[in-house]
Write a protein that holds these residues in place. Structure first.
Motif, short mmCIF file in Angstrom:
data_model
loop_
_atom_site.label_atom_id
_atom_site.label_comp_id
_atom_site.label_asym_id
_atom_site.label_seq_id
_atom_site.Cartn_x
_atom_site.Cartn_y
_atom_site.Cartn_z
N ASN A 1 -3.15 6.71 2.95
CA ASN A 1 -4.05 5.56 3.02
C ASN A 1 -5.18 5.73 4.03
OD1 ASN A 1 -2.90 3.76 1.05
ND2 ASN A 1 -1.19 3.41 2.45
N LYS B 1 -2.45 6.79 -5.89
CA LYS B 1 -2.84 7.33 -4.59
C LYS B 1 -1.96 8.50 -4.19
CE LYS B 1 -2.77 3.32 -2.39
NZ LYS B 1 -2.92 2.31 -1.31
N THR C 1 -7.99 2.32 -3.11
CA THR C 1 -7.65 0.99 -2.60
C THR C 1 -8.79 0.00 -2.84
OG1 THR C 1 -6.23 1.95 -0.89
CG2 THR C 1 -7.00 -0.32 -0.55
N CYS D 1 -7.54 8.00 -0.95
CA CYS D 1 -6.71 6.78 -0.86
C CYS D 1 -7.57 5.55 -0.63
CB CYS D 1 -5.70 6.91 0.28
SG CYS D 1 -4.37 8.11 -0.04
N LYS D 2 -8.58 5.67 0.24
CA LYS D 2 -9.45 4.52 0.50
C LYS D 2 -10.26 4.14 -0.74
CE LYS D 2 -9.96 5.28 5.49
NZ LYS D 2 -10.90 5.62 6.59
N LYS E 1 -0.87 1.56 -8.57
CA LYS E 1 -1.92 2.02 -7.67
C LYS E 1 -1.36 2.94 -6.58
CE LYS E 1 -5.59 -1.41 -7.95
NZ LYS E 1 -6.46 -2.32 -7.18
N ILE E 2 -0.19 2.61 -6.07
CA ILE E 2 0.42 3.47 -5.05
C ILE E 2 0.73 4.84 -5.64
CG2 ILE E 2 2.44 3.75 -3.58
CD1 ILE E 2 2.56 0.66 -3.43
N GLN F 1 0.81 -1.22 0.00
CA GLN F 1 0.00 0.00 0.00
C GLN F 1 0.85 1.27 0.00
OE1 GLN F 1 -3.25 -0.22 -0.42
NE2 GLN F 1 -3.12 -2.47 -0.35
N SER G 1 0.76 -3.01 -8.41
CA SER G 1 0.75 -2.43 -7.06
C SER G 1 1.43 -1.06 -7.05
CB SER G 1 1.45 -3.38 -6.08
OG SER G 1 0.76 -4.61 -5.99
#
Length: 562
Positions: free
Chosen positions: A75, A60, A84, A80-81, A56-57, A13, A53
């Motif tokens: 996060n 965010k 995710t 961020c949520k 996505k990071i 994350q 991954s």
């Protein structure tokens, strides 16, 4: 489903959680801190190494409301949520494997101009981008080069060589590497400690090596091992799940090879096969085992680079007994068996034969024999030098280098082209019949179909021109093709066999270039005509009827038959 696989639960994350890709995460973190985010990225590398991954990071991080001066997403904010759990409408994940047409990319091109609804940037993550069609790539090209300021493209692929260079040149490319097995083992250790499971270190090392550098594969195998075992993660559980061979059995077989005991080696091999081990995987394990043995024998301090072996007292004793040349031979044998297994339906038999050969062959004696041969050659050279010196003493001078070179110049092969066998051709022509030639010509197509493609290509510009029970003369349009065909013994033998099957006679294939054929044919016909004329004259001299016919029709138009 309430249960989630480990690789989903423990998906990174933040950049710090991405294992083994420091060169990628450090560059992206610095770009975020310096506010140098570009409009398009290309993430390439093997499966399970963190490409999606990291995408996505990054999505965010560029949209996080609480990031501030940090290079990591918080996060905790709603942005961020939402990214995710996949509910954020401004981060669009596209699987190019199932959406590879032009229409899907045109839809992106039409919607890309609209501003994001809740985030700062609209991020398009296109996974397996190499699956796009050429038309789709062309539709993406202009948008990828100059997208709106609020759009970021992140392309991910395992096969970058399939992506057009025009796309690659418009992206910042990051190559994800296979993750070292030590880093994978460390990450698994962290996850297991969090759950409180008991484990054996060798089992983790075995799973890490079986994953071949992919963290997702490693966590999937770990998940299976946890489900299979009842009392933690043991070596036996890992062996069953990964299909690997335990080091103790590898050590026992290595000892059997040293002791030249094929019975013990085969018994151990059959026990592995009875457990369902794949012969290909067994060979792979032995190659890695002897590779580690060779590495440890040369550099005992490089234990961190060993991939299959855990160094213990038993392994150290085996290393001391092995000769380096013998290890080279073993690795070479296993490599050859591994290649041969790809083309056989009986890999088990190949593996058994390999074990017997390794146990029976004495490689040290082979080296000794070669030394003896060298000694014999040296003795012969010394003897010949003494004989040469004796000849000089008796007044016979050895030839100089120039004298030796002179005959070599004369012995050069002739540069003249191919010459057809005149005698054989004339023998065929002398007994040639139209029926034989028509028989060969009528079956010429079927003869070519029975030849290999390379052999049939030699006869592309060739045709039979004369045939008798002795042979068949084939005229080639080009001299070089005739020379290549007649010098190919395999081709000639096959053609002779096919001619026999077609005609029922032992016919020999005789090739002749087209130009030489015309000369030989004219020469034969002229000689035949003169002989026939002389024969007719000797038979008809003094016959009044024939003399009268000559006066009426001319000598050239008359043919006399018995």
């Amino acid at each position: 489903m309430s249960y989630q696989a480990l690789y989903r639960v423990w998906r990174p994350q933040v950049f710090e959680d991405v294992v083994g890709q420091k060169h990628v995460t450090k560059t992206l973190q610095n770009a975020l801190l310096q506010q140098k985010i570009t409009h398009a990225y290309l993430f390439t590398g093997p499966r399970g190494t963190g490409k999606t991954s990291a995408a996505k990071i990054l999505a965010k991080a560029v949209n996080c409301r609480n990031r501030g001066d940090s290079a990591e997403p918080c996060n905790d904010c709603d942005i961020c949520k939402g990214i995710t759990d996949g509910s954020n409408p401004d981060v669009i994940e596209i699987d190019a494997a199932s959406n590879n047409g032009v229409e899907e990319i045109r839809d992106i091109r039409d919607k890309v101009k609209y501003a994001p609804s809740v985030s700062t940037y609209k991020v398009y993550i296109i996974d397996e981008v190499h699956m796009l069609s050429i038309g789709a790539f062309n539709a993406l090209l202009k948008t990828l080069e100059e997208p709106p300021k609020h759009v970021i493209f992140i392309l991910a692929t395992t096969e970058p060589h399939k992506i057009p260079l025009t796309i690659i040149s418009r992206c910042q490319r990051f190559d994800f590497k296979r993750i070292p097995h030590q880093a994978i083992a460390e990450r698994m250790r962290y996850i297991i400690d969090d759950y409180g499971y008991e484990y054996e270190e060798e089992a983790l090392q075995m799973i890490a090596r079986a994953s071949e550098g992919g963290m997702r594969d490693a966590l999937s195998l770990l998940d299976q091992t946890i489900s299979f075992g009842q009392e933690g993660i043991t070596v036996n559980d890992a062996l069953v799940i990964t299909g690997s061979v335990s080091q103790s059995i590898l050590n026992d077989i290595a000892k059997a090879i040293l002791e030249k005991n094929p019975q013990s080696a085969l018994e151990l091999l059959h026990s592995l096969l009875a457990e369902g081990k794949d012969p290909v995987r067994i060979v792979e394990d032995f190659i890695q085992y002897y590779r580690d043995l060779l590495l440890y024998k040369n550099s005992p301090t490089m234990q961190d680079y060993l991939e299959r072996v855990i160094v213990d007292s038993e392994f150290e004793q085996i290393c001391e007994q092995y000769d380096i040349d013998f290890v080279y031979e073993i690795i070479d044998r296993f490599n050859k068996v591994q290649q041969e297994m790809k083309w056989t339906n009986h890999p088990r038999i190949l593996l058994e034969v390999c074990f017997v050969q390794l146990c029976q062959n004495n490689f040290s004696t082979q080296h000794t024999v070669s030394d003896e041969k060298v000694l014999q050659l040296e003795q012969k050279i010394t003897f010949l030098e003494e004989q040469l010196q004796q000849l000089k003493v008796n007044g016979i001078q050895a030839p100089t280098q120039q004298e030796e070179a002179a005959p070599a110049k004369k012995a050069r092969p002739s540069k003249k082209g191919f010459r057809a066998p005149v005698g054989k051709i004339e023998n065929v022509l002398a007994k040639a019949t139209k029926q034989n030639l028509q028989l060969i010509k009528g079956n010429w197509g079927s003869i070519l179909e029975k030849l290999k493609r390379s052999h049939a290509a030699l006869l592309n510009d060739a045709e039979p021109v004369a045939a008798s029970e002795l042979g068949c003369v084939v005229s080639f349009k080009y001299e070089i093709h005739c020379q290549m065909a007649m010098n190919n013994h395999e081709f000639v033998n096959i053609m002779n066999s096919l001619l026999y099957q077609t005609s029922g006679h032992q016919m020999e294939l005789i090739g002749v270039p087209e130009e030489q054929w015309q000369e030989l044919r004219e020469s034969f016909l002229s000689q035949h005509r003169d002989l026939l004329k002389e024969k007719n004259q000797s038979k008809t001299e003094g016959d009044p009827l024939i003399e009268e016919a000559k006066k009426l029709f001319g000598e050239d138009l008359i043919e006399i038959r018995d």
